[in-house]
Design a protein around this motif. Structure first.
Motif, PDB file in Angstrom:
ATOM      1  N   VAL A   1      80.392 -10.937  28.832  1.00 57.77           N
ATOM      2  CA  VAL A   1      80.713 -12.285  28.076  1.00 57.77           C
ATOM      3  C   VAL A   1      81.249 -12.492  27.179  1.00 57.77           C
ATOM      4  N   TYR A   2      82.773 -11.878  26.746  1.00 56.19           N
ATOM      5  CA  TYR A   2      83.547 -12.182  25.365  1.00 56.19           C
ATOM      6  C   TYR A   2      83.172 -13.339  24.686  1.00 56.19           C
ATOM      7  N   SER A   3      83.260 -14.571  25.007  1.00 53.02           N
ATOM      8  CA  SER A   3      83.611 -15.733  24.730  1.00 53.02           C
ATOM      9  C   SER A   3      83.131 -16.546  25.882  1.00 53.02           C
ATOM     10  N   TRP A   4      82.752 -17.781  25.083  1.00 52.27           N
ATOM     11  CA  TRP A   4      82.163 -18.978  25.641  1.00 52.27           C
ATOM     12  C   TRP A   4      82.642 -19.982  25.314  1.00 52.27           C
ATOM     13  N   THR A   5      82.328 -21.646  25.998  1.00 51.96           N
ATOM     14  CA  THR A   5      82.589 -22.815  25.853  1.00 51.96           C
ATOM     15  C   THR A   5      82.085 -23.951  26.809  1.00 51.96           C
TER      16      THR A   5
ATOM     17  N   ILE B   1      80.648 -25.169  31.780  1.00 52.95           N
ATOM     18  CA  ILE B   1      80.845 -23.542  30.991  1.00 52.95           C
ATOM     19  C   ILE B   1      82.055 -22.737  31.842  1.00 52.95           C
ATOM     20  N   VAL B   2      83.035 -22.482  30.147  1.00 52.20           N
ATOM     21  CA  VAL B   2      84.777 -22.239  30.003  1.00 52.20           C
ATOM     22  C   VAL B   2      84.113 -20.423  29.682  1.00 52.20           C
ATOM     23  N   ALA B   3      84.316 -19.270  30.299  1.00 56.53           N
ATOM     24  CA  ALA B   3      84.962 -18.274  29.314  1.00 56.53           C
ATOM     25  C   ALA B   3      85.425 -17.266  29.484  1.00 56.53           C
ATOM     26  N   TYR B   4      85.433 -16.011  28.757  1.00 54.85           N
ATOM     27  CA  TYR B   4      86.411 -14.754  29.037  1.00 54.85           C
ATOM     28  C   TYR B   4      84.800 -13.857  29.639  1.00 54.85           C
ATOM     29  N   VAL B   5      84.880 -12.776  30.396  1.00 55.54           N
ATOM     30  CA  VAL B   5      84.461 -12.079  30.557  1.00 55.54           C
ATOM     31  C   VAL B   5      85.386 -10.509  30.630  1.00 55.54           C
ATOM     32  N   GLU B   6      84.629 -10.014  30.137  1.00 52.26           N
ATOM     33  CA  GLU B   6      85.195  -8.637  30.145  1.00 52.26           C
ATOM     34  C   GLU B   6      84.899  -7.693  31.368  1.00 52.26           C
ATOM     35  N   LEU B   7      86.003  -7.147  31.635  1.00 54.40           N
ATOM     36  CA  LEU B   7      85.903  -6.402  33.139  1.00 54.40           C
ATOM     37  C   LEU B   7      84.935  -5.497  32.594  1.00 54.40           C
ATOM     38  N   ARG B   8      83.570  -4.359  33.648  1.00 52.12           N
ATOM     39  CA  ARG B   8      83.203  -3.561  33.188  1.00 52.12           C
ATOM     40  C   ARG B   8      84.873  -2.074  33.456  1.00 52.12           C
ATOM     41  N   GLU B   9      86.025  -2.756  34.423  1.00 55.07           N
ATOM     42  CA  GLU B   9      86.847  -1.822  34.316  1.00 55.07           C
ATOM     43  C   GLU B   9      88.385  -1.967  32.713  1.00 55.07           C
ATOM     44  N   GLY B  10      87.647  -3.299  32.264  1.00 53.09           N
ATOM     45  CA  GLY B  10      88.226  -3.071  31.006  1.00 53.09           C
ATOM     46  C   GLY B  10      89.315  -4.687  30.958  1.00 53.09           C
TER      47      GLY B  10
ATOM     48  N   MET C   1      88.966 -11.890  31.466  1.00 52.12           N
ATOM     49  CA  MET C   1      89.691 -12.990  32.651  1.00 52.12           C
ATOM     50  C   MET C   1      89.074 -14.450  32.052  1.00 52.12           C
ATOM     51  N   LEU C   2      90.003 -14.505  32.789  1.00 55.08           N
ATOM     52  CA  LEU C   2      89.175 -16.243  31.947  1.00 55.08           C
ATOM     53  C   LEU C   2      88.417 -16.670  33.330  1.00 55.08           C
ATOM     54  N   THR C   3      87.449 -17.468  33.050  1.00 56.61           N
ATOM     55  CA  THR C   3      86.702 -17.958  34.294  1.00 56.61           C
ATOM     56  C   THR C   3      85.851 -18.822  33.842  1.00 56.61           C
ATOM     57  N   ASP C   4      84.880 -18.862  34.692  1.00 52.38           N
ATOM     58  CA  ASP C   4      83.297 -20.215  34.599  1.00 52.38           C
ATOM     59  C   ASP C   4      82.321 -19.451  34.663  1.00 52.38           C
ATOM     60  N   LEU C   5      81.296 -19.583  34.083  1.00 56.52           N
ATOM     61  CA  LEU C   5      79.828 -19.088  34.165  1.00 56.52           C
ATOM     62  C   LEU C   5      79.369 -20.321  35.290  1.00 56.52           C
ATOM     63  N   VAL C   6      78.827 -19.925  35.678  1.00 56.99           N
ATOM     64  CA  VAL C   6      77.902 -20.798  37.101  1.00 56.99           C
ATOM     65  C   VAL C   6      76.672 -20.080  36.785  1.00 56.99           C
TER      66      VAL C   6
ATOM     67  N   ARG D   1      84.233 -19.281  19.135  1.00 57.70           N
ATOM     68  CA  ARG D   1      83.240 -19.064  19.266  1.00 57.70           C
ATOM     69  C   ARG D   1      83.460 -17.582  18.991  1.00 57.70           C
ATOM     70  N   ARG D   2      84.252 -16.643  19.136  1.00 63.39           N
ATOM     71  CA  ARG D   2      84.651 -15.621  19.416  1.00 63.39           C
ATOM     72  C   ARG D   2      84.809 -14.840  17.982  1.00 63.39           C
ATOM     73  N   HIS D   3      85.170 -16.127  16.962  1.00 64.51           N
ATOM     74  CA  HIS D   3      86.052 -16.254  15.411  1.00 64.51           C
ATOM     75  C   HIS D   3      83.938 -15.658  14.918  1.00 64.51           C
ATOM     76  N   MET D   4      82.880 -16.266  15.310  1.00 70.42           N
ATOM     77  CA  MET D   4      82.259 -16.892  14.976  1.00 70.42           C
ATOM     78  C   MET D   4      81.007 -15.790  14.960  1.00 70.42           C
ATOM     79  N   HIS D   5      81.156 -15.281  16.317  1.00 65.14           N
ATOM     80  CA  HIS D   5      80.216 -13.864  16.615  1.00 65.14           C
ATOM     81  C   HIS D   5      80.783 -12.659  15.976  1.00 65.14           C
ATOM     82  N   GLU D   6      81.922 -12.368  15.946  1.00 70.67           N
ATOM     83  CA  GLU D   6      82.509 -11.061  14.987  1.00 70.67           C
ATOM     84  C   GLU D   6      82.314 -11.235  13.173  1.00 70.67           C
TER      85      GLU D   6
END
Ligand SMILES: [Zn+2]
Lengths: 131, 389
Positions: free
Chosen positions: A66-70, A80-89, A92-97, B151-156
């Motif tokens: 998880v890179y960021s979430w709200t 729950i909306v999130a950016y996920v940093e994929l293992r490949e680099g 990606m904008l996505t949802d968490l479930v 959220r990311r700014h708070m984290h970093e």
């Protein structure tokens, strides 16, 4: 989450169709460029980093952090909306479930899971859950 | 070639309404156009350039038809709510090239009357936009987009909700003097952080208001500006850019101000330390904080400390901002905050801001905006304005 919201359907286009066909089989694809070696998101025919047309699909790990979430609380069901940093680099904008908001943290390991949309004939969309 | 000193803002008008169920959308554009032309002391027949953006109903051609304007230069640049800020620079460039002499820029809308679920419901701009299928299923409305950045700014960097709240507190201190403001009550840090969460970590009071109305400005050749009765406000420098997902390498803590800001300062030949007043896009409190860092008013990550303890309150802090109450308290017409940012900077440079918030000897001001969505695609525009001797 106890309930999940209705997910709007996607409309694949000629460029994205292989991704969505793979999604129907539960496979998560990424597109990588042979010229510069980098994987990107979202998938494109011409590499967004070097504009080479020498790109190809590959089956990705489906893992990331998880890179960021709200939590968007406006709808009937919090989402729950999130950016996920994929293992490949790529990120990606996505949802968490399958997770409560107070159990989410930046850096958390997550894995892809496909969720059906409100169109029963359409492809499912990739989301992520804690691993 | 530069636009430095090539053009002046000679007219500025903010519609007094904040709720306009009895007016058409196009009518609001016409009323702000007439207001700005009257403020300049010009007539509609003097206009030979027209600029509008995504808020214009039916687009530029419908607006020209409705306003019955015939011009020789047009521009419908749309990079979100910041658009009028970059259009002032575009108008200055057009004037420098001789494409027009007097340019009108309008922005108006009525999302409040139309009960638009601004910020909390995703909008599809174009079904064939390449990004729709990768975003729309995830329901990422504007509030969620800015919350991801916060959220990311708070984290970093350890930024806190209390620090973000100081931005709303400062805006509310200014809005108490603005009889047209949507929110006129002074609020405290506690009021902000105890207001309901809209998208964690952003609370209801971290968000701008939803309002109807609009505004317009008139940009003209310096010789024309000097022939008019109003104080002369000159364009000294500008920069623009956009930010997006960068193929998957998006950095949610940096905005395109890192590019537009240095360009504007270089053209103007000034530094952040020279700026006496700043109009900053304030769709959300986090927007203000990121812009301050990216424009170089403080180091990256230090925005929380920079905005705390009333630093942005006129007469109190080091950098008075949005002295009309901004989008956070006063007005965010058409869900776009660009035009009102320009207008309050013009008021400050003319010495026509409310006496309680007027910055003494305000000779140099900066206007900066961030339109669109930080988590996907956004536009940035920086404008440096000065009062000419
Ligand atoms: Zn490449």
């Amino acid at each position: 989450m106890t309930a999940e919201r209705a997910i709007p359907p996607v409309r694949p286009d000629p460029e994205s169709l292989p991704f969505w066909e793979a999604a129907r089989e539960g496979r998560f694809l990424l597109r990588r460029c042979s010229a510069c070696g980098q994987a990107h998101w979202f998938p494109r025919t011409l590499c967004p980093f070097c504009w080479s047309g020498d790109t190809a699909w590959e089956e990705a790990s489906g893992l990331g952090t998880v890179y960021s979430w709200t939590v968007l609380r406006a709808g009937a069901v919090p989402n729950i909306v999130a950016y996920v940093e994929l293992r490949e680099g790529p990120r990606m904008l996505t949802d968490l479930v399958e997770v409560e908001p107070d159990a989410v943290a930046i850096g958390q390991l997550v894995e892809v899971v496909f969720r059906p949309t409100s169109d029963p004939d359409g492809p499912p969309v990739p989301m992520f859950r804690p691993r | 070639m530069t636009i430095r000193s090539a053009a002046c803002i000679v007219g500025a008008f903010e519609h007094p309404t904040r709720h306009a169920p009895d007016k058409s959308h196009a009518q609001l554009h016409a009323e702000v156009a007439a207001g700005a032309i009257a403020d300049a002391g010009l007539s509609r027949d003097d206009i030979d350039g027209y600029f509008c953006s995504g808020d214009a109903p039916g687009g530029l051609q419908s607006m020209l038809n409705y306003l019955n304007l015939t011009v020789r230069h047009v521009d419908s640049t749309d990079i979100g709510g910041v658009s009028p800020i970059v259009q002032v620079a575009h108008a200055a460039a057009a004037i420098a090239l001789g494409r027009c002499n007097i340019a009108l820029i309008t922005l108006a809308g009525r999302p409040r009357a139309d009960r638009v679920k601004t910020g909390t419901e995703p909008r599809i701009r174009h079904a064939a936009a390449p990004d729709v299928q990768w975003e729309y299923p995830y329901a990422v409305p504007t509030a969620a987009s800015y919350a991801l950045a916060a959220r990311r700014h708070m984290h970093e960097f350890g930024t806190t909700s209390e620090q973000l709240a100081w931005i709303k507190v400062a805006a509310s201190h200014h809005a108490q003097h603005n009889p047209n403001a949507v929110l006129r009550d002074v609020v405290t840090v506690e009021d902000v952080v105890t207001s309901p969460l809209v998208a964690d970590p952003l609370h209801r009071l971290d968000c701008c208001v939803i309002s109807d109305g609009g505004g317009a400005v008139v940009v003209a050749r310096p010789e024309i500006a000097r022939s008019l009765a109003r104080p002369v406000v000159q364009v000294r420098g500008a920069g623009e850019s956009t930010g997006h997902q960068h193929g998957g390498l998006i950095d949610l803590t940096r905005t395109a101000a890192v590019r537009s800001g240095p360009a504007a300062f270089a053209e103007a030949g000034v530094t952040p330390a020279d700026i006496r007043y700043i109009s900053l896009y304030d769709s959300f409190t986090i927007t203000v904080l990121l812009q301050l860092e990216d424009l170089g008013f403080c180091a990256k990550g230090k925005g929380g400390a920079f905005v705390s303890d009333g630093a942005l309150i006129s007469g109190v802090g080091r950098l008075p901002f949005n002295t009309d109450g901004g989008g956070l308290c006063n007005n965010h017409p058409a869900n776009r905050g660009g035009i009102t940012k320009i207008i309050e900077a013009v008021r400050q440079l003319r010495g026509e801001a409310h006496p309680a918030v007027q910055v003494p000897d305000c000779t140099l001001a900066l206007v900066h905006g961030t339109g669109g969505q930080l988590a996907t695609r956004h536009g940035a525009g920086t404008l440096i304005l000065e009062r000419a001797a």
